[in-house]
Design a protein around this motif. Structure first.
Motif, PDB file in Angstrom:
ATOM      1  N   TYR A 141       0.858  -1.193   0.000  1.00 12.31           N
ATOM      2  CA  TYR A 141       0.000   0.000   0.000  1.00 12.31           C
ATOM      3  C   TYR A 141       0.889   1.236   0.000  1.00 12.31           C
ATOM      4  O   TYR A 141       1.816   1.346   0.809  1.00 12.31           O
ATOM      5  CB  TYR A 141      -0.903  -0.009   1.243  1.00 12.31           C
ATOM      6  CG  TYR A 141      -1.778   1.230   1.367  1.00 12.31           C
ATOM      7  CD1 TYR A 141      -2.997   1.305   0.710  1.00 12.31           C
ATOM      8  CD2 TYR A 141      -1.362   2.320   2.138  1.00 12.31           C
ATOM      9  CE1 TYR A 141      -3.800   2.431   0.816  1.00 12.31           C
ATOM     10  CE2 TYR A 141      -2.157   3.453   2.251  1.00 12.31           C
ATOM     11  CZ  TYR A 141      -3.372   3.507   1.580  1.00 12.31           C
ATOM     12  OH  TYR A 141      -4.158   4.622   1.686  1.00 12.31           O
ATOM     13  N   LYS A 142       0.602   2.168  -0.940  1.00 11.20           N
ATOM     14  CA  LYS A 142       1.363   3.411  -1.005  1.00 11.20           C
ATOM     15  C   LYS A 142       0.610   4.488  -0.221  1.00 11.20           C
ATOM     16  O   LYS A 142      -0.559   4.769  -0.490  1.00 11.20           O
ATOM     17  CB  LYS A 142       1.566   3.853  -2.450  1.00 11.20           C
ATOM     18  CG  LYS A 142       2.472   5.075  -2.589  1.00 11.20           C
ATOM     19  CD  LYS A 142       2.808   5.361  -4.044  1.00 11.20           C
ATOM     20  CE  LYS A 142       3.825   4.353  -4.569  1.00 11.20           C
ATOM     21  NZ  LYS A 142       4.335   4.726  -5.918  1.00 11.20           N
ATOM     22  N   VAL A 143       1.293   5.056   0.775  1.00 10.25           N
ATOM     23  CA  VAL A 143       0.684   6.051   1.661  1.00 10.25           C
ATOM     24  C   VAL A 143       0.314   7.305   0.866  1.00 10.25           C
ATOM     25  O   VAL A 143       1.104   7.810   0.051  1.00 10.25           O
ATOM     26  CB  VAL A 143       1.648   6.414   2.819  1.00 10.25           C
ATOM     27  CG1 VAL A 143       1.037   7.519   3.689  1.00 10.25           C
ATOM     28  CG2 VAL A 143       1.973   5.183   3.646  1.00 10.25           C
ATOM     29  N   LYS A 144      -0.927   7.788   1.123  1.00  5.85           N
ATOM     30  CA  LYS A 144      -1.417   9.007   0.478  1.00  5.85           C
ATOM     31  C   LYS A 144      -1.420  10.154   1.477  1.00  5.85           C
ATOM     32  O   LYS A 144      -1.374   9.946   2.692  1.00  5.85           O
ATOM     33  CB  LYS A 144      -2.829   8.781  -0.058  1.00  5.85           C
ATOM     34  CG  LYS A 144      -2.966   7.649  -1.065  1.00  5.85           C
ATOM     35  CD  LYS A 144      -4.417   7.509  -1.513  1.00  5.85           C
ATOM     36  CE  LYS A 144      -4.579   6.368  -2.499  1.00  5.85           C
ATOM     37  NZ  LYS A 144      -4.277   5.059  -1.902  1.00  5.85           N
ATOM     38  N   SER A 145      -1.524  11.366   0.966  1.00  8.56           N
ATOM     39  CA  SER A 145      -1.582  12.549   1.825  1.00  8.56           C
ATOM     40  C   SER A 145      -2.804  12.462   2.741  1.00  8.56           C
ATOM     41  O   SER A 145      -3.912  12.143   2.286  1.00  8.56           O
ATOM     42  CB  SER A 145      -1.660  13.823   0.966  1.00  8.56           C
ATOM     43  OG  SER A 145      -1.739  14.969   1.791  1.00  8.56           O
ATOM     44  N   GLY A 146      -2.594  12.701   4.018  1.00  6.88           N
ATOM     45  CA  GLY A 146      -3.687  12.666   4.988  1.00  6.88           C
ATOM     46  C   GLY A 146      -3.928  11.303   5.603  1.00  6.88           C
ATOM     47  O   GLY A 146      -4.766  11.155   6.501  1.00  6.88           O
TER      48      GLY A 146
END
Length: 645
Positions: free
Chosen positions: A599-604
């Motif tokens: 999983y690629k971390v997203k903003s927020g």
């Protein structure tokens, strides 16, 4: 006539030259001395375990005898040695009143040259040991046992055996901690002193200087030593004069060269016969070749079986004496992961409180009239199964012939003792799926307590793990003295640790009941007299591990992989401590046991939100990715996320 005489003379000269050549060639090749060694036979003549009344395919002097006979048929210069822990265990105590113990009789029949004493030889009255030393037809050695307050050894420290003109010196040695282990029964070593292995080795070598061609150490000592005394590795490093060091006590199987010294131990019970060929040429050792002859596929010697049939029959009959009834299995799943009776992974009884340990503690508390008790799991698979309760079942859950002691201990020292015991566990690390054990600590040194409630926090380092300890609902009072029941070996440990003194002892079952005061016998007595012969499994769950999650994802699939051998739970180097390294979440994902994705971390993003979205625990994501701070994740960072189970 003269011509014929000259011809005969020529033939004689040629023959003499040939004889001289072959004699010279033989001397050039050297003389071979064969050393054979057993160790830690622990009462085993037949390949049979009387504690469980089942065959043991790689055990017993009968199998060793077959190997010895084969070697003696091929070799002339053979020396046969046993390095101790010989007359104890496997129902051997049934024969302690015999004029000569069957194990000693068997060694005599097999023609043992030397017997080096082990610490378990001192588990019984000293007169028992003395009469069997006297009955042994070879030489009994121990260089570091002295008559108390003298410079006189109790036994010969070494023996020089001359074989085919070669002088072979053998030094014997025992662990010096016998007085600690037998602290509750000082009469077992009365008048004796046990001295430093390292120092006494140097002393014996000095005494032997110039008197030998071959130097051998036959020690009831393991490779690393313990409790502050030196092991064989240190002995080899300090004394390269040895050509061979034969070990025992560790129940380990190894063969290595250290500092030019061949170092070997043949395992326990007769797993193997150590065979070492030492070639000597012109008074110098030129070659030392070792091998370990395994006994598993060897047929037992029928002569030994016939001679000691009475031992086998009496032991089997004794093992099957019914002493009560068991209403249901005490531990439904002895192996925590596989659920099997045989422990391949982690003993359930060392992760949670169980009725087996509670029974032992209940018995100890009853006879010692104590407030608190401690007991260890001597057999990782210890269990009581529904049906007849037989003597062999008692030996299975309580392996050793220990006696019971009651001691006064301060609250402060009780807590120190509990911390000492809890050091058995490894500290939890990020990504751990399972709990694991310290490879330097044996399972029999992990005690579980009854009479107090407590928690062991595995996120904390050893020495600071035992939390929320209470007695009858109140915190432990550091100043108060509590009545504690322990076995005689653990009493020795507490003395060594300085947590109790001899004056703190208020009860000794051996003093009260002699051999009937052994804990195994007390369990039988308690069942018959206090339980009316009926044992119901009960557990009070007075302790638990905290800081860890004992649920294992996809346990059934993991069990299949372990049973098939695709996943192996590591053991200590000597094989005596199981489960020394935790399984990691990432390892199980790589093996396909646990499904997951990247999983690629997203903003927020927050870790708890990612976990909630994927139906998993945020702690699992943290551990799997070795995140030191779960609040510090950043956009673009890739995380491994396990699939919801």
């Amino acid at each position: 006539m003269k011509r014929n005489l000259r011809f005969v003379t020529t033939i004689a000269i040629v023959m003499a030259l040939f004889a001289s050549f072959f004699t010279f060639a033989g001397e050039m090749d050297g003389k071979v001395i064969t050393i054979l060694q057993t160790s830690d036979m622990h009462g085993r003549i037949y390949p049979h375990d009387y504690a469980t009344d089942s065959s043991d395919k790689d055990a017993g002097l009968a199998k060793i005898s077959t190997l010895v006979k084969e070697i003696r048929a091929e070799k002339e210069n053979v020396i046969l040695i046993d390095t101790g822990d010989t007359v104890q265990d496997n129902s051997a105590e049934l024969f302690n009143s015999d004029e000569v113990h069957p194990m000693v009789k068997a060694m005599n029949q097999m023609g043992y040259d030397l017997w080096v004493l082990g610490n378990h030889e001192f588990n019984f009255e000293l007169d028992f040991l003395k009469k069997n030393i006297e009955a042994f037809q070879g030489d009994v050695l121990s260089a570091n046992i002295y008559n108390e307050s003298t410079e006189t050894r109790w036994l010969d420290g070494y023996k020089i055996i001359e074989v085919d003109g070669v002088k072979v010196a053998i030094i014997g040695m025992i662990p010096p901690h016998v007085p600690t282990w037998e602290a509750s029964a000082p009469e077992h070593y009365e008048g004796l002193e046990f001295r430093s292995v390292l120092e006494e080795t140097g002393k014996a070598i000095k005494e032997l200087e110039g008197k030998y061609d071959v130097l051998i150490g036959a020690y009831h000592i393991g490779p690393q030593g313990e409790h502050g005394y030196e092991g064989l590795e240190t002995i080899a490093e300090n004394y390269p004069e040895f050509d061979l060091l034969l070990g025992g006590h560790a129940h380990a199987k190894y063969m290595e060269d250290i500092n030019g010294v061949k170092v070997m131990e043949p395992g326990k019970y007769g797993w193997a016969l150590n065979k070492v060929d030492i070639t000597v040429k012109n008074g110098q050792v030129v070659m030392v070749e070792g091998e370990q002859l395994e006994s598993k596929a060897i047929e037992p010697d029928q002569e030994i079986l016939d001679a000691f049939k009475y031992v086998h029959e009496k032991s089997v009959a004794d093992a099957n004496i019914v002493v009560g009834k068991i209403t249901e299995d005490f531990i439904p799943n002895p192996d925590y992961i596989t659920g099997m009776d045989e422990i391949k992974t982690i003993p359930t009884a060392q992760l949670i409180d169980t009725s087996v340990i509670d029974l032992i503690n209940e018995v100890q508390m009853f006879y010692a009239e104590s407030e608190i008790s401690s007991a260890a799991l001597f057999n990782f698979g210890s269990n009581l199964k529904m049906g007849d309760f037989k003597k062999k079942d008692v030996a299975y859950i309580y392996k050793y012939p220990n006696t019971l002691n009651g001691v006064y201990i301060t609250g402060e020292n009780l807590l120190k003792y509990m911390e000492w015991s809890a050091s058995y566990y490894n500290t939890k690390e990020d990504g751990d799926v399972t709990v694991s054990f310290n490879p330097e600590i044996r399972g029999y040194n992990y005690d579980m307590f009854s009479g107090v409630n407590y928690e062991i926090d595995l996120t904390m380092e050893a020495g600071n793990r035992v939390k929320n300890v209470s007695f009858t609902g109140q915190a432990i009072d550091p100043e108060r003295k509590y009545k504690l029941a322990v076995n005689n070996y653990r009493f020795g440990t507490l003395l060594k640790l300085g947590l109790v003194t001899m004056e703190d002892e208020y009860y000794n079952s051996y003093d009260m009941m002699q051999d009937a005061g052994r804990i195994r016998d007390l369990i039988v007595k308690y069942t018959a007299e206090e339980k009316n012969g009926i044992l119901n499994p009960t557990v009070d769950n007075n302790w638990k591990l905290v800081g860890v999650d004992l649920t294992i994802p996809n346990k059934e699939e993991l069990a299949k992989e372990i049973i098939s051998g695709k996943i192996i739970i590591p053991t200590s180097e000597d094989g005596r401590t199981k489960n020394v390294k935790s399984l990691k979440m990432k390892d199980l994902m790589d093996a396909g046991i646990i499904q997951g994705r990247r999983y690629k971390v997203k903003s927020g993003d927050k870790l708890w939100k990612i976990a909630e979205k994927n139906g998993v625990n945020w702690q699992d994501i943290k551990d799997l990715n070795n995140l030191k701070n779960p609040n510090m994740i950043f956009p673009g960072q890739e995380l491994l996320v396990p699939m919801a189970q």
